[in-house]
Scaffold this motif. Structure first.
Motif, PDB file in Angstrom:
ATOM      1  N   ARG A   1      24.433  -4.318  25.061  1.00 33.60           N
ATOM      2  CA  ARG A   1      24.410  -2.881  24.780  1.00 33.60           C
ATOM      3  C   ARG A   1      23.087  -2.243  25.208  1.00 33.60           C
ATOM      4  NH1 ARG A   1      27.064  -3.175  18.667  1.00 33.60           N
ATOM      5  NH2 ARG A   1      29.255  -2.972  19.297  1.00 33.60           N
ATOM      6  N   ARG A   2      21.997  -2.931  24.995  1.00 29.42           N
ATOM      7  CA  ARG A   2      20.688  -2.364  25.349  1.00 29.42           C
ATOM      8  C   ARG A   2      20.546  -2.206  26.864  1.00 29.42           C
ATOM      9  NH1 ARG A   2      16.566  -5.577  21.373  1.00 29.42           N
ATOM     10  NH2 ARG A   2      14.983  -4.507  22.638  1.00 29.42           N
ATOM     11  N   ILE A   3      21.059  -3.152  27.619  1.00 24.89           N
ATOM     12  CA  ILE A   3      20.999  -3.030  29.082  1.00 24.89           C
ATOM     13  C   ILE A   3      21.910  -1.902  29.558  1.00 24.89           C
ATOM     14  CG2 ILE A   3      21.551  -4.199  31.249  1.00 24.89           C
ATOM     15  CD1 ILE A   3      20.668  -6.829  29.885  1.00 24.89           C
ATOM     16  N   HIS A   4      23.115  -1.826  29.007  1.00 22.31           N
ATOM     17  CA  HIS A   4      24.046  -0.770  29.412  1.00 22.31           C
ATOM     18  C   HIS A   4      23.496   0.616  29.059  1.00 22.31           C
ATOM     19  CE1 HIS A   4      27.737   0.953  30.740  1.00 22.31           C
ATOM     20  NE2 HIS A   4      28.210   1.259  29.540  1.00 22.31           N
ATOM     21  N   ALA A   5      22.717   0.686  27.980  1.00 21.86           N
ATOM     22  CA  ALA A   5      22.144   1.966  27.566  1.00 21.86           C
ATOM     23  C   ALA A   5      21.076   2.474  28.538  1.00 21.86           C
ATOM     24  CB  ALA A   5      21.551   1.841  26.163  1.00 21.86           C
ATOM     25  N   LEU A   6      20.541   1.602  29.372  1.00 27.40           N
ATOM     26  CA  LEU A   6      19.530   2.026  30.352  1.00 27.40           C
ATOM     27  C   LEU A   6      20.124   3.003  31.365  1.00 27.40           C
ATOM     28  CD1 LEU A   6      17.834  -1.410  31.140  1.00 27.40           C
ATOM     29  CD2 LEU A   6      16.871   0.455  29.764  1.00 27.40           C
ATOM     30  N   ASP A   7      21.385   2.773  31.720  1.00 28.90           N
ATOM     31  CA  ASP A   7      22.033   3.584  32.759  1.00 28.90           C
ATOM     32  C   ASP A   7      23.532   3.271  32.715  1.00 28.90           C
ATOM     33  OD1 ASP A   7      23.147   4.342  35.402  1.00 28.90           O
ATOM     34  OD2 ASP A   7      21.070   4.751  35.927  1.00 28.90           O
ATOM     35  N   PRO A   8      24.392   4.292  32.798  1.00 27.81           N
ATOM     36  CA  PRO A   8      25.835   4.020  32.777  1.00 27.81           C
ATOM     37  C   PRO A   8      26.298   3.120  33.915  1.00 27.81           C
ATOM     38  CG  PRO A   8      25.396   6.355  32.424  1.00 27.81           C
ATOM     39  CD  PRO A   8      24.087   5.731  32.821  1.00 27.81           C
ATOM     40  N   ASP A   9      25.528   3.058  35.003  1.00 27.70           N
ATOM     41  CA  ASP A   9      25.893   2.214  36.141  1.00 27.70           C
ATOM     42  C   ASP A   9      25.356   0.787  36.017  1.00 27.70           C
ATOM     43  OD1 ASP A   9      27.305   4.236  37.406  1.00 27.70           O
ATOM     44  OD2 ASP A   9      25.517   4.994  38.426  1.00 27.70           O
ATOM     45  N   LEU A  10      24.675   0.490  34.907  1.00 28.17           N
ATOM     46  CA  LEU A  10      24.211  -0.863  34.635  1.00 28.17           C
ATOM     47  C   LEU A  10      25.058  -1.455  33.513  1.00 28.17           C
ATOM     48  CD1 LEU A  10      20.325  -0.415  34.678  1.00 28.17           C
ATOM     49  CD2 LEU A  10      21.784  -1.296  36.515  1.00 28.17           C
ATOM     50  N   TYR A  11      25.316  -2.736  33.608  1.00 22.20           N
ATOM     51  CA  TYR A  11      26.156  -3.402  32.606  1.00 22.20           C
ATOM     52  C   TYR A  11      25.408  -4.593  32.034  1.00 22.20           C
ATOM     53  CZ  TYR A  11      29.717  -0.562  34.848  1.00 22.20           C
ATOM     54  OH  TYR A  11      30.427   0.498  35.357  1.00 22.20           O
ATOM     55  N   GLY A  12      25.576  -4.774  30.735  1.00 25.78           N
ATOM     56  CA  GLY A  12      24.840  -5.855  30.090  1.00 25.78           C
ATOM     57  C   GLY A  12      25.397  -7.228  30.387  1.00 25.78           C
ATOM     58  N   TYR A  13      26.711  -7.355  30.302  1.00 26.57           N
ATOM     59  CA  TYR A  13      27.380  -8.642  30.484  1.00 26.57           C
ATOM     60  C   TYR A  13      28.472  -8.427  31.524  1.00 26.57           C
ATOM     61  CZ  TYR A  13      29.491 -13.132  29.043  1.00 26.57           C
ATOM     62  OH  TYR A  13      29.982 -14.425  29.002  1.00 26.57           O
ATOM     63  N   SER A  14      29.140  -9.478  31.921  1.00 30.63           N
ATOM     64  CA  SER A  14      30.241  -9.355  32.872  1.00 30.63           C
ATOM     65  C   SER A  14      31.412 -10.200  32.399  1.00 30.63           C
ATOM     66  CB  SER A  14      29.800  -9.796  34.271  1.00 30.63           C
ATOM     67  OG  SER A  14      29.227 -11.083  34.241  1.00 30.63           O
ATOM     68  N   ILE A  15      32.593  -9.630  32.430  1.00 27.10           N
ATOM     69  CA  ILE A  15      33.804 -10.319  32.005  1.00 27.10           C
ATOM     70  C   ILE A  15      34.741 -10.418  33.203  1.00 27.10           C
ATOM     71  CG2 ILE A  15      35.889 -10.111  30.593  1.00 27.10           C
ATOM     72  CD1 ILE A  15      34.153  -9.049  28.358  1.00 27.10           C
ATOM     73  N   LYS A  16      35.063 -11.644  33.568  1.00 28.90           N
ATOM     74  CA  LYS A  16      35.887 -11.882  34.752  1.00 28.90           C
ATOM     75  C   LYS A  16      37.367 -11.940  34.394  1.00 28.90           C
ATOM     76  CE  LYS A  16      32.171 -14.688  36.737  1.00 28.90           C
ATOM     77  NZ  LYS A  16      31.797 -16.034  37.198  1.00 28.90           N
ATOM     78  N   ILE A  17      38.152 -11.216  35.160  1.00 26.57           N
ATOM     79  CA  ILE A  17      39.603 -11.265  35.006  1.00 26.57           C
ATOM     80  C   ILE A  17      40.219 -11.426  36.396  1.00 26.57           C
ATOM     81  CG2 ILE A  17      39.611  -9.874  32.908  1.00 26.57           C
ATOM     82  CD1 ILE A  17      40.521  -7.492  34.634  1.00 26.57           C
ATOM     83  N   GLY A  18      41.518 -11.674  36.408  1.00 23.18           N
ATOM     84  CA  GLY A  18      42.202 -11.852  37.680  1.00 23.18           C
ATOM     85  C   GLY A  18      42.150 -13.294  38.133  1.00 23.18           C
ATOM     86  N   GLY A  19      43.042 -13.663  39.016  1.00 23.96           N
ATOM     87  CA  GLY A  19      43.077 -15.041  39.496  1.00 23.96           C
ATOM     88  C   GLY A  19      43.881 -15.920  38.555  1.00 23.96           C
ATOM     89  N   ARG A  20      44.191 -17.097  39.041  1.00 23.40           N
ATOM     90  CA  ARG A  20      45.051 -18.013  38.295  1.00 23.40           C
ATOM     91  C   ARG A  20      44.342 -18.660  37.112  1.00 23.40           C
ATOM     92  NH1 ARG A  20      48.409 -22.880  41.341  1.00 23.40           N
ATOM     93  NH2 ARG A  20      49.565 -23.657  39.544  1.00 23.40           N
ATOM     94  N   PHE A  21      43.037 -18.878  37.235  1.00 26.17           N
ATOM     95  CA  PHE A  21      42.316 -19.617  36.205  1.00 26.17           C
ATOM     96  C   PHE A  21      41.170 -18.831  35.565  1.00 26.17           C
ATOM     97  CE2 PHE A  21      43.565 -22.591  39.667  1.00 26.17           C
ATOM     98  CZ  PHE A  21      44.557 -23.287  38.996  1.00 26.17           C
ATOM     99  N   THR A  22      40.669 -17.803  36.248  1.00 28.70           N
ATOM    100  CA  THR A  22      39.414 -17.173  35.855  1.00 28.70           C
ATOM    101  C   THR A  22      39.428 -16.633  34.441  1.00 28.70           C
ATOM    102  OG1 THR A  22      38.991 -16.570  38.155  1.00 28.70           O
ATOM    103  CG2 THR A  22      37.756 -15.378  36.473  1.00 28.70           C
ATOM    104  N   THR A  23      40.435 -15.843  34.090  1.00 27.58           N
ATOM    105  CA  THR A  23      40.424 -15.132  32.807  1.00 27.58           C
ATOM    106  C   THR A  23      40.325 -16.085  31.632  1.00 27.58           C
ATOM    107  OG1 THR A  23      41.691 -13.296  33.740  1.00 27.58           O
ATOM    108  CG2 THR A  23      41.650 -13.502  31.338  1.00 27.58           C
ATOM    109  N   TRP A  24      41.221 -17.066  31.578  1.00 27.25           N
ATOM    110  CA  TRP A  24      41.225 -17.931  30.396  1.00 27.25           C
ATOM    111  C   TRP A  24      40.015 -18.861  30.362  1.00 27.25           C
ATOM    112  CZ3 TRP A  24      41.223 -23.191  30.586  1.00 27.25           C
ATOM    113  CH2 TRP A  24      41.751 -23.824  31.712  1.00 27.25           C
ATOM    114  N   GLN A  25      39.538 -19.309  31.535  1.00 26.02           N
ATOM    115  CA  GLN A  25      38.395 -20.216  31.546  1.00 26.02           C
ATOM    116  C   GLN A  25      37.119 -19.536  31.057  1.00 26.02           C
ATOM    117  OE1 GLN A  25      37.970 -22.210  35.314  1.00 26.02           O
ATOM    118  NE2 GLN A  25      39.877 -23.346  35.086  1.00 26.02           N
ATOM    119  N   LYS A  26      36.986 -18.238  31.282  1.00 28.86           N
ATOM    120  CA  LYS A  26      35.791 -17.524  30.816  1.00 28.86           C
ATOM    121  C   LYS A  26      35.939 -17.066  29.372  1.00 28.86           C
ATOM    122  CE  LYS A  26      34.201 -18.141  34.861  1.00 28.86           C
ATOM    123  NZ  LYS A  26      33.350 -19.336  35.079  1.00 28.86           N
ATOM    124  N   PHE A  27      37.176 -16.910  28.916  1.00 26.16           N
ATOM    125  CA  PHE A  27      37.396 -16.470  27.532  1.00 26.16           C
ATOM    126  C   PHE A  27      37.399 -17.616  26.529  1.00 26.16           C
ATOM    127  CE2 PHE A  27      40.814 -15.875  24.278  1.00 26.16           C
ATOM    128  CZ  PHE A  27      40.077 -15.076  23.408  1.00 26.16           C
TER     129      PHE A  27
END
Length: 400
Positions: A170-196
């Motif tokens: 949240r603190r990183i995202h608050a610096l600028d709306p175009d900046l993101y604190g974390y990244s969540i991967k979706i899409g693909g056959r394996f990506t979503t569940w392996q990261k969750f």
């Protein structure tokens, strides 16, 4: 098109000849035909050939033929070859592929012998007391972070708990709306569940009960993990693996949960660090162990010899010496590898607590159901984590 592999028979073939009746008998024999073993892996033969040559030297009369598979169609090629009764003697399988091949009776037992006592971090795959897969190497994801964004957001230490991770994002995202604190991967056959799933496992959640008769995805640990994931997504970049990696390379994302990243090549000049994926306060971080196994095809005519080849490849850091973050499960190999590559210490630490999904023959379908629940929630198709996971539960239960 798959060509049937020719396999010769070992041993000399004695031939009775009329000349044996001569005064000075001469006994002729056909030279012993070489036994041929075939092995399919996803790696260059150049990397494996030293070990294959050593195996041939230790087993006179044996020749090992290697074929490199591609990540794009390797699984399909293995499946088709085995279905056509034309499989290799030894093959490399990913951990999530093991259940379907075991369930189909496509794998032969392996006598692991003393090797089993040298393995650490992941045991051989067993069924009814017999070994069907030897863990070859694996890796575990860690969190890479942008040191500059941490400094700009006033974050003085890396997060170790869920609360700290959420606050940092949240603190990183608050610096600028175009900046993101974390990244969540979706899409693909394996990506979503392996990261969750590491959030589920770290929170004590599981997909199935111990005897695989009931789904547990609507229980509180699982639901709470998805609720946290949804909350984290509000300050995160949600996108495909390639999208979030590119954003991290460009300094637009503060943290990315990933495996092998070549940041010196892809993001030169980026000041970064790594840390273990945070867990709930008082809990351990449990991530996905992306392991590859060596198995013996049940249709092999040389199962015992094929098992010996699989064991011979498990030790020796063949892959680790080329890709340091792919770590052998051999205890002796890990120690030697760590001395040569101190930077992999965090990956080894992550692997020590890592786990994998249940080795259920229908795991792929179960993973698809959870993927649809996670993506559906993050994309607004479900109104709550509970609703999303009830959808997954309804899809999983008929598979049990």
């Amino acid at each position: 098109m798959f060509q049937r592999v020719r396999r010769g028979k070992a041993g000399a073939v004695a031939m009775g000849l009329a000349a044996a009746l001569l005064v000075a008998p001469v006994v002729l024999a056909v030279p012993a035909a070489a036994q041929e073993l075939t092995i399919w892996t996803f790696w260059s033969e150049e990397w494996l050939r030293p070990a294959l040559d050593a195996f041939e030297e230790a087993h006179p009369g044996v020749k090992v033929k290697h074929e490199q598979l591609t990540w794009e169609n390797g699984l399909d090629k293995i499946t088709v070859a085995i279905a056509a009764r034309n499989g290799p003697d030894v093959v490399e399988l990913g951990s999530t592929w093991m259940p379907q091949f075991m369930g189909a009776g496509a794998l032969a037992p392996i006598d692991a012998g003393e090797l089993a006592s040298d393995l650490t971090g992941l045991d051989p795959v067993t069924k009814s007391g017999e070994v069907y897969g030897l863990p070859w190497f694996g890796t575990a994801n860690v969190v890479y972070y942008n040191k500059d964004l941490f400094a700009r957001a006033g974050i003085e230490k890396v997060p170790t708990t869920w609360d700290e991770l959420l606050d940092a994002s949240r603190r990183i995202h608050a610096l600028d709306p175009d900046l993101y604190g974390y990244s969540i991967k979706i899409g693909g056959r394996f990506t979503t569940w392996q990261k969750f799933y590491p959030f589920v496992w770290s929170n004590g959640g599981r997909t199935l009960n111990d005897d695989w008769t009931q789904a547990r995805v609507t229980e509180k640990p699982f639901v709470d993990a998805l609720a946290y994931y949804q909350e984290l997504a509000a300050s995160s970049l949600v996108g495909t693996q390639e999208e979030v990696r590119q954003a991290f390379y460009l300094g637009k994302v503060g943290m990315i949960f990933d495996g092998t990243l070549n940041l010196e090549k892809d993001a030169p000049g980026l000041e970064y660090g790594v840390f273990l994926l945070p867990a709930p306060a008082g809990a351990k971080s449990v991530v996905f162990s992306g392991a590859d196994y060596l198995v013996v095809w049940s249709g092999s005519k040389q199962k015992a010899l094929a098992g010996e080849l699989a064991k011979a490849l498990v030790t020796g850091n063949l892959i680790s010496s080329h890709i340091p973050s792919l770590i052998s499960f051999s205890r002796s190999d890990q120690q030697a590898h760590l001395r040569a590559n101190p930077g992999i210490a965090l990956f080894i630490e992550a692997m020590a607590e890592a786990t994998h999904p249940p080795m259920h023959p229908a795991w792929e379908e179960m993973a698809t159901a959870v993927t649809e629940a996670v993506e559906g929630l993050l994309l607004g198709q479900f109104s709550s984590p509970q609703e999303a996971l009830e959808y997954a539960q309804d899809a999983i239960e008929p598979l049990l």
